[in-house]
Design an enzyme around this catalytic site. Structure first.
Site, PDB file in Angstrom:
ATOM      1  N   PRO A 109      43.850  52.644  13.768  1.00  0.00           N
ATOM      2  CA  PRO A 109      42.782  52.372  12.794  1.00  0.00           C
ATOM      3  C   PRO A 109      41.540  53.169  13.165  1.00  0.00           C
ATOM      4  O   PRO A 109      41.098  53.145  14.317  1.00  0.00           O
ATOM      5  CB  PRO A 109      42.549  50.863  12.949  1.00  0.00           C
ATOM      6  CG  PRO A 109      43.000  50.547  14.345  1.00  0.00           C
ATOM      7  CD  PRO A 109      44.131  51.484  14.632  1.00  0.00           C
ATOM      8  N   GLN A 137      43.592  46.381   8.872  1.00  0.00           N
ATOM      9  CA  GLN A 137      42.839  45.818  10.000  1.00  0.00           C
ATOM     10  C   GLN A 137      41.595  45.076   9.524  1.00  0.00           C
ATOM     11  O   GLN A 137      40.796  45.599   8.740  1.00  0.00           O
ATOM     12  CB  GLN A 137      42.437  46.883  11.012  1.00  0.00           C
ATOM     13  CG  GLN A 137      41.891  46.229  12.282  1.00  0.00           C
ATOM     14  CD  GLN A 137      41.518  47.202  13.371  1.00  0.00           C
ATOM     15  OE1 GLN A 137      40.615  48.006  13.189  1.00  0.00           O
ATOM     16  NE2 GLN A 137      42.187  47.121  14.514  1.00  0.00           N
ATOM     17  N   CYS A 155      36.948  47.047  19.205  1.00  0.00           N
ATOM     18  CA  CYS A 155      35.890  48.009  18.896  1.00  0.00           C
ATOM     19  C   CYS A 155      34.580  47.586  19.567  1.00  0.00           C
ATOM     20  O   CYS A 155      34.084  46.485  19.332  1.00  0.00           O
ATOM     21  CB  CYS A 155      35.683  48.113  17.389  1.00  0.00           C
ATOM     22  SG  CYS A 155      34.414  49.324  16.936  1.00  0.00           S
ATOM     23  N   HIS A 178      44.347  48.970  24.054  1.00  0.00           N
ATOM     24  CA  HIS A 178      43.611  50.208  24.325  1.00  0.00           C
ATOM     25  C   HIS A 178      43.305  50.220  25.821  1.00  0.00           C
ATOM     26  O   HIS A 178      42.611  49.318  26.314  1.00  0.00           O
ATOM     27  CB  HIS A 178      42.327  50.247  23.502  1.00  0.00           C
ATOM     28  CG  HIS A 178      41.579  51.530  23.617  1.00  0.00           C
ATOM     29  ND1 HIS A 178      40.547  51.857  22.769  1.00  0.00           N
ATOM     30  CD2 HIS A 178      41.702  52.587  24.465  1.00  0.00           C
ATOM     31  CE1 HIS A 178      40.062  53.047  23.098  1.00  0.00           C
ATOM     32  NE2 HIS A 178      40.745  53.492  24.144  1.00  0.00           N
ATOM     33  N   GLY A 203      45.504  55.136  23.838  1.00  0.00           N
ATOM     34  CA  GLY A 203      44.586  55.809  24.755  1.00  0.00           C
ATOM     35  C   GLY A 203      45.140  57.079  25.357  1.00  0.00           C
ATOM     36  O   GLY A 203      46.121  57.043  26.094  1.00  0.00           O
ATOM     37  N   ALA A 256      44.952  58.057  18.133  1.00  0.00           N
ATOM     38  CA  ALA A 256      43.710  58.034  17.362  1.00  0.00           C
ATOM     39  C   ALA A 256      43.088  59.424  17.292  1.00  0.00           C
ATOM     40  O   ALA A 256      43.214  60.124  16.293  1.00  0.00           O
ATOM     41  CB  ALA A 256      42.728  57.034  17.966  1.00  0.00           C
TER      42      ALA A 256
END
Length: 432
Positions: A41, A109, A138, A207, A244, A267
């Protein structure tokens, strides 16, 4: 006329004795989150055209950008009569767009700090998605200011309460998952992961950075194997997804070998080049990706500012283009104020053709055959209860014309019936 005696034929087999019907599942399960490479996302960068491009080039599942629960509740759903694009419109423009083509692979999400609002938000969009994911990782202020995002890591009761509410209130075919970050210590992280796993989620994305780490700092991938093994020891059917520092399909393979993770999420590399999911990513993206991406965006009526932002993030390996060529193209796009300003870069606006190419690529994917456990579960739901005469009641007399009982009839020749009973008509679409 005398009645026939009670039948002595064996009773119909119970459900456990019936052969399980092999079928395809039309919803996501924990197995759907295994052996995959996913698009993460990403706010702004995770637009519909980018998600479609990622699917075209091999992304297994795609996540939409985080959207705050309250925002989507006031959106107006609209379906474009030509393209089929589904838009959830705010006051000035669409805040979320999707297309039925991506629905089987799309995870929506949610940014939330309230179980009730999270459920309302999920129910608002669930007809257009296959799963919902709670953002618990986040660290940016727009996500954490109201207790959302990474702020949930320090409030596990609320975090798990939201997930429990989502799982309890949403239909079974809508998957529920969470995306978190590593906590400062392994013990803290494992305790949180266990609590999340016991809420009934299908998957947990981790993450491999802590809340205070920045993207430029190396992800702590080596910490994940202990957590994965811990989840396996719990015996819970929850997939663990690594996020990651993975840059592509080959990198995902190495990360899975190192960590034991079920899947890997990408990502930054996908933001730079949505074809990174392919075993042969596109090179010279300014000439091989940008023109087709612009055509697709215009066809899907993607807002120009969104398109412009995404295109300016694209970069990749150079093969034939010079650095000067690339800089010149990016400068042109940066100055453009509408699609017509980049018409000479695009060549021709054949956006529908671009979309059809994506459609063919997505539809050519092999069907996901459910596991034995999933087949058994589906069979229990789909197979009706066997019909049998109650044991205390005689079998009813079948209808009769009064004609004498004849012996077994021979089948009529094919020349008369026009069909060959020895070779049954194949099932449309082949075996399933």
């Amino acid at each position: 006329m005398s009645r026939r005696p009670i039948s002595t034929s064996p009773a119909p087999p119970d459900d456990s004795q019936r052969a399980t019907k092999r079928q395809r599942l039309d919803h996501l399960t924990p197995e759907s989150f295994r052996n995959g490479v996913f698009l993460a996302p990403m706010v702004r960068s995770g637009a519909l055209p980018t998600r479609l491009m990622a699917l075209k080039h091999g992304a297994t599942l795609v996540w939409g950008p985080e959207i705050v629960d309250k925002a989507i509740l006031h959106a107006e759903r609209e379906v474009h009569p030509v393209t089929g694009v589904v838009s959830y419109n705010g006051k000035s423009r669409a805040m979320f767009t999707t297309h039925p083509l991506e629905k089987p692979y799309l995870i929506y999400q949610i940014g939330s700090a309230d179980p009730e609002l999270a459920v309302q938000a999920a129910k608002t969009v669930m007809q257009d998605v296959s799963g919902v994911d709670l953002n618990c990782g986040c660290p940016k202020p727009f996500s954490t200011h109201s207790g959302m995002g990474a702020a949930l890591l320090s409030n596990p009761d609320l975090l798990c309460g939201i997930l429990e509410a989502l799982r309890r209130e949403l239909p079974r075919e809508i998957s529920v998952s969470a995306k978190i970050r590593l906590l400062p210590t392994q013990d803290e992280t494992k305790k949180l992961v266990e609590r999340i796993a016991r809420t009934g989620v299908n998957a947990i994305t981790i993450h491999c950075r802590t809340r205070n780490m920045r993207p430029r700092e190396r992800a702590l991938v080596e910490r994940l194997r202990e957590i994965v093994e811990f989840v396996h020891e719990l015996g819970l059917d929850v997939a663990i997804v690594e996020n990651g520092d993975c840059t592509g399909r080959e990198g995902a393979r190495r990360v899975r070998e190192l960590t034991g993770a079920d899947s890997v999420m990408i990502a930054t590399a996908a933001e730079s080049n949505p074809s990174c999911f392919s075993s042969t990513p596109l090179q010279d993206v300014e000439s091989t990706l940008v023109p087709s991406y612009l055509r697709l965006c215009k066809y899907l009526d993607n807002h120009w500012s969104s398109t412009k932002f995404c295109v300016t993030q694209f970069k990749g390996t150079r093969s034939e283009l010079s650095k000067t060529d690339i800089q010149g193209l990016k400068l042109r796009i940066a100055k453009a104020k509408m699609y017509e300003d980049v018409e000479d870069i695009v060549g021709s606006w054949m956006g529908e053709e671009e979309f059809q190419q994506i459609t063919r690529a997505v539809e050519a994917r092999p069907p996901r055959i459910p596991t034995v456990a999933e087949q058994a579960e589906a069979a229990e739901e789909d197979i009706p209860a066997p019909c049998a005469t109650p044991p205390d009641r005689a079998n009813p007399e079948p209808p009769s014309s009064g004609a004498p009982k004849m012996g077994l009839r021979m089948p009529l020749p094919a020349i008369i019936t026009g069909s060959d009973m020895i070779s049954p008509t194949p099932t449309p679409g082949g075996t399933r």
